[in-house]
Design an enzyme around this catalytic site. Structure first.
Site, short mmCIF file in Angstrom:
data_model
loop_
_atom_site.label_atom_id
_atom_site.label_comp_id
_atom_site.label_asym_id
_atom_site.label_seq_id
_atom_site.Cartn_x
_atom_site.Cartn_y
_atom_site.Cartn_z
N HIS A 30 26.81 27.77 -25.26
CA HIS A 30 27.69 26.73 -25.79
C HIS A 30 27.38 25.43 -25.05
CE1 HIS A 30 30.78 24.98 -28.04
NE2 HIS A 30 31.64 24.84 -27.05
N HIS A 42 32.99 18.76 -26.83
CA HIS A 42 32.03 19.68 -27.43
C HIS A 42 32.39 19.96 -28.88
CE1 HIS A 42 34.79 23.09 -25.97
NE2 HIS A 42 35.16 22.05 -25.25
N CYS A 153 26.58 23.24 -31.77
CA CYS A 153 27.03 22.55 -30.56
C CYS A 153 25.87 21.93 -29.79
CB CYS A 153 27.79 23.52 -29.67
SG CYS A 153 26.90 25.05 -29.30
#
Ligand SMILES: [Zn+2]
Length: 244
Positions: A30, A42, A153
């Site tokens: 991530h 994010h 992401c």
């Protein structure tokens, strides 16, 4: 910073750094932009948001959300219903996983040596002020719909750092994550005469990693010709017209 690890301590972070954390037993990372004061911006999918691939990758990506179901962070207020571009505390972003910093301006030899996707790029970062400006701007305007291959992401963080977007959307994907999942290097190896040279499984692994690295190099945002520098204000203005 070592060749095979981008681990970084929290105290060493600067606002504008692109950070990431491995999830699901190192299958997926991530990514986000550290903006200072222990906060990260994010791009995430909602717990119930369709990813659209219809494959096992949908299930893998469900681990990307910063909060498990039924819990709201007392520090940053993020909850499982938060999705899109979000701001959270560093703890919610990391979710008890180690902290890493994505490298920019990597030289080609180092880039090829990094076996996994999502660790570095040969692209240059813009100023840290511009990076945090883009992240904050997209926090208010969004980054379109999350898609594990086409808009994830890592794409968000790389865009904030470089301002670069891939114009062609039918290629092999923008980020290292997409390349990891497409499995193209592996199928390339097993479908060529190279497999007959493999005396043992470790030989196959070595060749696969080599082909994989070259594939990633060809797909790196820093070497592609089908990318364009897009100002964040222009991007946000056009997001409403994009695929949902
Ligand atoms: Zn939090």
């Amino acid at each position: 910073m070592g060749l095979f690890s981008n681990r970084v301590k929290r105290e060493a972070l600067q606002p504008g750094d692109h950070i990431y954390s491995w999830r699901t037993a190192y299958m997926y990372a991530h990514h986000g932009i550290y903006i200072g004061d222990g906060k990260v911006i994010h791009f995430t999918r909602g717990q119930n948001q369709e990813l659209g691939t219809g494959t096992i990758f949908d299930a893998l990506a469900s681990s990307l959300h910063p909060r498990p179901m039924g819990t709201t962070c007392q520090i940053c207020g993020i909850d499982p219903d938060s999705w899109g571009v979000v701001q959270s505390c560093l703890d919610c972003f990391l979710f008890n996983c180690p902290l890493y910093r994505f490298e920019y301006s990597t030289d080609i030899a180092t880039f090829i040596a990094k076996a996994r996707g999502g660790m570095c790029t040969i692209a240059k970062t813009d100023s840290l002020e511009l990076v945090t400006h883009r992240a904050n701007y997209l926090l208010n305007h969004g980054f379109g719909s999350y898609h594990i291959f086409h808009n994830n992401c890592e794409d968000f963080a790389i865009y904030c750092k470089t301002g670069l977007l891939v114009i062609e959307r039918n290629g092999i994907g923008r980020s290292g994550q997409a390349i990891t999942f497409l499995g193209a290097p592996f199928s390339a190896v097993v479908s060529t005469p190279l497999r007959f040279l493999m005396a043992n499984p470790w030989g196959l692994v070595a060749v696969t990693v080599g082909v994989y690295s070259v594939s990633r190099f060809a797909a790196d945002i820093g070497v592609r010709s089908d990318v364009a520098k897009v100002e964040v204000e222009d991007l946000a203005a056009n997001l409403t017209g994009r695929r949902t």
